[in-house]
Every structure is written in structure tokens, then in C-alpha cells.
Design a protein around this motif. Structure first.
Motif, PDB file in Angstrom:
ATOM      1  N   CYS A   1      21.043  66.193  27.929  1.00  0.00           N
ATOM      2  CA  CYS A   1      21.029  64.726  27.830  1.00  0.00           C
ATOM      3  C   CYS A   1      20.387  64.044  26.515  1.00  0.00           C
ATOM      4  O   CYS A   1      19.275  64.644  26.124  1.00  0.00           O
TER       5      CYS A   1
ATOM      6  N   HIS B   1      13.624  61.622  33.433  1.00  0.00           N
ATOM      7  CA  HIS B   1      15.112  61.491  33.404  1.00  0.00           C
ATOM      8  C   HIS B   1      15.622  60.902  34.784  1.00  0.00           C
ATOM      9  O   HIS B   1      15.387  61.647  35.953  1.00  0.00           O
TER      10      HIS B   1
ATOM     11  N   HIS C   1      21.441  58.285  31.438  1.00  0.00           N
ATOM     12  CA  HIS C   1      19.845  58.500  31.547  1.00  0.00           C
ATOM     13  C   HIS C   1      19.724  56.826  31.429  1.00  0.00           C
ATOM     14  O   HIS C   1      19.957  56.172  30.271  1.00  0.00           O
TER      15      HIS C   1
END
Ligand code: 5GP
Ligand code: ZN
Length: 114
Positions: free
Chosen positions: A4, A46, A98
Motif C-alpha cells: 500500500c 490501514h 487506503h
């Protein structure tokens, strides 16, 4: 390492200029600004999108909104006004999975959005 990109930014704070940071979230300028002021506010934890926020996480929302307001104040867009955007999922136009608030200001916004 996480895939991410926002988790990567958060875990390597020297790689980006945070406008503001606290224990819950961070704010940084969008790499591809769509307005004279365009920053993102993201939780350190997250969370893929607003859809994934459970009942117990909902306080994160309020906290992130508070961060948005603080940074809007710091960047001088409060008085003239600004726009929050929270793209969620494919049809919402979300490209980074995210959770992040966009805050855009410094110009007149149009409606309806694209
Ligand atoms: P979304 O389309 O998911 O609502 O918004 C993702 C935003 O993240 C886009 O406006 C894009 O320009 C921004 N973005 C993507 N990668 C990076 C990055 O590495 N750094 C920063 N600062 N912004 C990014
Ligand atoms: Zn992440």
C-alpha cells in the motif's frame, strides 16, 4: 514491505513532507493536485475505504475531519471555503485503497462533480 503506497509513506516519514501528523492520521499534499490547495488526510491504520470502517472505527472519521479542518486553516483556505472528497470503491473513483479524505481549495469548485 506493505504494497500500500500510503502505508509506505506513513512508515517512511522522511520520504514525504507531512503538513500535520498526530497519533491517528497524517496530512500531505496530493502528488497530482487538482486545485491550488489539494491535500490528503489518511489514517495511520490501514483501512481500505470508508466501506471497511466498522462501528468501532467510526470515531476515526471524526478525528480525520478534525485534521482536515486544522490543515485547511494552516493552508489559508478556510475563509473562502473548500471541498471534502471521499472517493469510495470503483464507481466512487477510488484509485488508492487506503482511506483518504481529499481537501481541495483555492478556486471555485464546480457541481456536479465528474
Ligand atoms: P483516489 O483516486 O483514490 O481518491 O485518490 C488518490 C490520490 O492519491 C490521487 O489524487 C493521487 O494523485 C494521489 N497519490 C497517488 N500516489 C501518491 C503518492 O505517492 N504521493 C502523494 N502525495 N499522492 C499520491
Ligand atoms: Zn495502507
Amino acid at each position: 514491505m506493505t504494497e500500500c503506497i500510503f502505508c509506505q509513506l506513513i512508515e517512511n516519514p522522511h520520504r514525504t513532507n507531512f503538513l500535520l501528523e498526530d497519533e491517528i492520521g497524517v496530512a500531505f499534499n496530493d502528488i497530482n493536485p487538482q486545485a491550488p490547495t489539494h491535500f490528503l488526510v489518511v489514517p495511520k491504520q490501514h483501512v481500505a475505504s470508508a466501506r471497511e470502517l466498522g462501528e468501532n472505527d467510526i470515531a476515526i472519521f471524526g478525528h480525520l475531519m478534525g485534521l482536515c479542518q486544522q490543515v485547511a486553516s494552516l493552508t489559508g483556505i478556510c475563509e473562502e471555503g473548500y471541498r471534502y472528497v471521499l472517493n469510495t470503491g470503483k464507481n466512487g473513483g477510488q484509485t488508492v485503497n487506503h482511506l483518504h479524505f481529499h481537501v481541495l481549495g483555492g478556486r471555485q469548485m464546480g457541481w456536479p462533480p465528474g
